[in-house]
Design a protein around this motif. Structure first.
Motif, PDB file in Angstrom:
ATOM      1  N   SER A  79       0.729  -0.714  -0.071  1.00 20.14           N
ATOM      2  CA  SER A  79       0.048  -0.502   0.193  1.00 20.14           C
ATOM      3  C   SER A  79       1.081   1.384   0.232  1.00 20.14           C
ATOM      4  O   SER A  79       0.700   2.835  -0.442  1.00 20.14           O
ATOM      5  N   ASP A  80       2.088   1.330   0.782  1.00 23.05           N
ATOM      6  CA  ASP A  80       2.912   2.613   0.857  1.00 23.05           C
ATOM      7  C   ASP A  80       3.284   2.404  -0.997  1.00 23.05           C
ATOM      8  O   ASP A  80       3.784   3.936  -1.463  1.00 23.05           O
ATOM      9  N   ARG A  81       3.691   1.599  -1.278  1.00 29.82           N
ATOM     10  CA  ARG A  81       4.069   1.759  -2.584  1.00 29.82           C
ATOM     11  C   ARG A  81       3.280   2.005  -3.402  1.00 29.82           C
ATOM     12  O   ARG A  81       3.987   3.124  -4.496  1.00 29.82           O
ATOM     13  N   LEU A  82       2.049   1.466  -3.368  1.00 30.81           N
ATOM     14  CA  LEU A  82       1.316   2.615  -4.568  1.00 30.81           C
ATOM     15  C   LEU A  82       0.468   3.713  -3.908  1.00 30.81           C
ATOM     16  O   LEU A  82       1.031   4.304  -5.237  1.00 30.81           O
ATOM     17  N   ARG A  83       0.518   4.470  -2.952  1.00 34.10           N
ATOM     18  CA  ARG A  83       0.419   5.528  -2.845  1.00 34.10           C
ATOM     19  C   ARG A  83       1.550   6.537  -2.764  1.00 34.10           C
ATOM     20  O   ARG A  83       1.240   7.551  -3.236  1.00 34.10           O
ATOM     21  N   ASP A  87       1.035   9.207  -5.879  1.00 34.32           N
ATOM     22  CA  ASP A  87       1.895  11.047  -5.760  1.00 34.32           C
ATOM     23  C   ASP A  87       3.213  11.220  -6.435  1.00 34.32           C
ATOM     24  O   ASP A  87       2.989  12.624  -6.680  1.00 34.32           O
ATOM     25  N   GLU A  88       4.394  10.445  -6.594  1.00 35.87           N
ATOM     26  CA  GLU A  88       5.162  11.314  -7.580  1.00 35.87           C
ATOM     27  C   GLU A  88       4.609  11.351  -8.927  1.00 35.87           C
ATOM     28  O   GLU A  88       5.247  11.862  -9.649  1.00 35.87           O
ATOM     29  N   ALA A  99       0.651   4.708 -12.756  1.00 40.69           N
ATOM     30  CA  ALA A  99       1.667   4.358 -11.504  1.00 40.69           C
ATOM     31  C   ALA A  99       1.529   3.365 -10.345  1.00 40.69           C
ATOM     32  O   ALA A  99       2.326   2.377 -10.538  1.00 40.69           O
ATOM     33  N   LEU A 100      -0.004   2.970  -9.819  1.00 37.98           N
ATOM     34  CA  LEU A 100      -0.700   2.492  -9.227  1.00 37.98           C
ATOM     35  C   LEU A 100      -0.583   1.340 -10.212  1.00 37.98           C
ATOM     36  O   LEU A 100       0.481   0.437  -9.076  1.00 37.98           O
ATOM     37  N   GLY A 150      -8.183   5.115  -6.817  1.00 35.98           N
ATOM     38  CA  GLY A 150      -7.257   6.272  -8.040  1.00 35.98           C
ATOM     39  C   GLY A 150      -8.443   6.368  -9.358  1.00 35.98           C
ATOM     40  O   GLY A 150      -8.976   7.117 -10.116  1.00 35.98           O
ATOM     41  N   LEU A 151      -9.764   5.249  -9.629  1.00 31.28           N
ATOM     42  CA  LEU A 151     -10.516   4.954 -10.549  1.00 31.28           C
ATOM     43  C   LEU A 151     -11.739   6.444 -10.385  1.00 31.28           C
ATOM     44  O   LEU A 151     -12.257   6.547 -11.293  1.00 31.28           O
ATOM     45  N   THR A 152     -11.943   6.674  -9.255  1.00 34.43           N
ATOM     46  CA  THR A 152     -13.259   7.188  -8.453  1.00 34.43           C
ATOM     47  C   THR A 152     -12.307   8.981  -8.992  1.00 34.43           C
ATOM     48  O   THR A 152     -13.550  10.002  -9.556  1.00 34.43           O
TER      49      THR A 152
END
Length: 207
Positions: A79-83, A87-88, A99-100, A150-152
Motif C-alpha cells: 500500500s505504501d508503494r502504491l501511494r 503521488d510521484e 503509476a499505481l 484512483g478510479l473515482t
C-alpha cells in the motif's frame, strides 16, 4: 558474549519492539529465499535473528503467527508503494492510476515469494462461519481502496466511464493479479512492452 555462540545479547528493557522487528526481518528473509512459508520455522527464524528460539514466544506464540505478521507487513508495504507511486506521478488522475498499476506489478515481480504467500490459502472461518479477518481479501482492503480512489478520481476528471468504481477496482485488481502471476510463471514469454496499459485501460473504463 553470554549464551550460545552466535546469539546476540538480549534487548534492553523497553526494546521489545526492536526484537520483534528483527524476528520479522529474519522471517521475511527466510520466506524470500526459500519460497515456502513452511520454511519459516521458529528454529530457523531464531537462527536468522541470532537469538534463542524461546525469545520468540513473548512476541509470537507460534509459526503461523509469524507468517501472518510477515504477510500483514507485506500488505502495508504494498500500500505504501502504491501511494508513493501515485503521488510521484503528479496530479493527472490517469497518470496516477497507471503509476499505481506499475507499482503493484513491480512489487509482485520484486518479491514473488512474498507475493504468493500474501494471496495464499485463506485462514479457516471463525466458529460462527464468518470469514477470518486475516483472509487476503481483508488484509488487502487498503490496497483495493487505493485503486477505488484512483478510479473515482478518473471519473471525477471525466476520463473514466465507470459507473461503479468499487466493482471496477476489483476487476482491475483481478487483471493485475493475473498478469503478476503469469509474469512469474512465464518469464520467457515475450510480453508486450505496453501490456500493463493494455490490461488496465479497458478494465478501468478509461477514455
Amino acid at each position: 558474549m553470554s549464551g550460545a555462540a552466535g546469539q546476540r545479547a538480549g534487548n534492553r528493557r523497553g526494546r521489545g519492539d526492536l526484537l520483534r522487528g528483527e524476528i520479522l526481518a529474519a522471517a521475511t528473509a527466510l520466506l524470500d529465499s526459500r519460497g515456502d512459508p513452511r520454511a519459516v520455522t521458529l528454529r530457523a527464524v531464531a537462527r536468522g535473528a541470532g537469538i534463542a528460539a524461546s525469545s520468540i514466544y513473548p512476541h509470537f506464540p507460534d509459526q503461523s503467527s509469524i507468517v501472518l505478521a510477515v504477510v500483514r507487513q507485506a500488505f502495508a508495504e504494498l500500500s505504501d508503494r502504491l501511494r508513493s507511486a501515485a503521488d510521484e506521478a503528479g496530479d493527472d488522475p490517469r497518470r496516477r492510476l497507471h503509476a499505481l498499476c506499475l507499482a503493484y506489478l513491480d512489487f509482485a515481480s520484486t518479491h514473488p515469494e512474498r507475493y504468493r504467500t500474501m494471496f495464499g490459502r485463506p485462514r479457516p472461518p471463525a466458529a460462527d462461519g464468518r470469514p477470518s479477518p486475516d483472509d487476503p481479501a481483508d488484509l488487502g482492503a487498503g490496497t483495493i481502496r487505493l485503486v477505488v480512489d484512483g478510479l473515482t478520481a478518473c471519473v471525477a476528471a471525466g476520463c473514466c466511464t465507470s459507473d461503479d468504481p468499487a466493482a471496477d477496482a476489483v476487476a482491475l485488481w483481478v487483471g493485475l493479479h493475473g498478469l503478476a502471476h503469469q509474469r512469474t510463471v512465464a518469464t520467457a514469454f515475450p510480453w508486450p512492452a505496453d501490456i500493463t496499459r493494455r490490461v488496465a485501460v479497458p478494465l478501468s473504463h478509461l477514455v
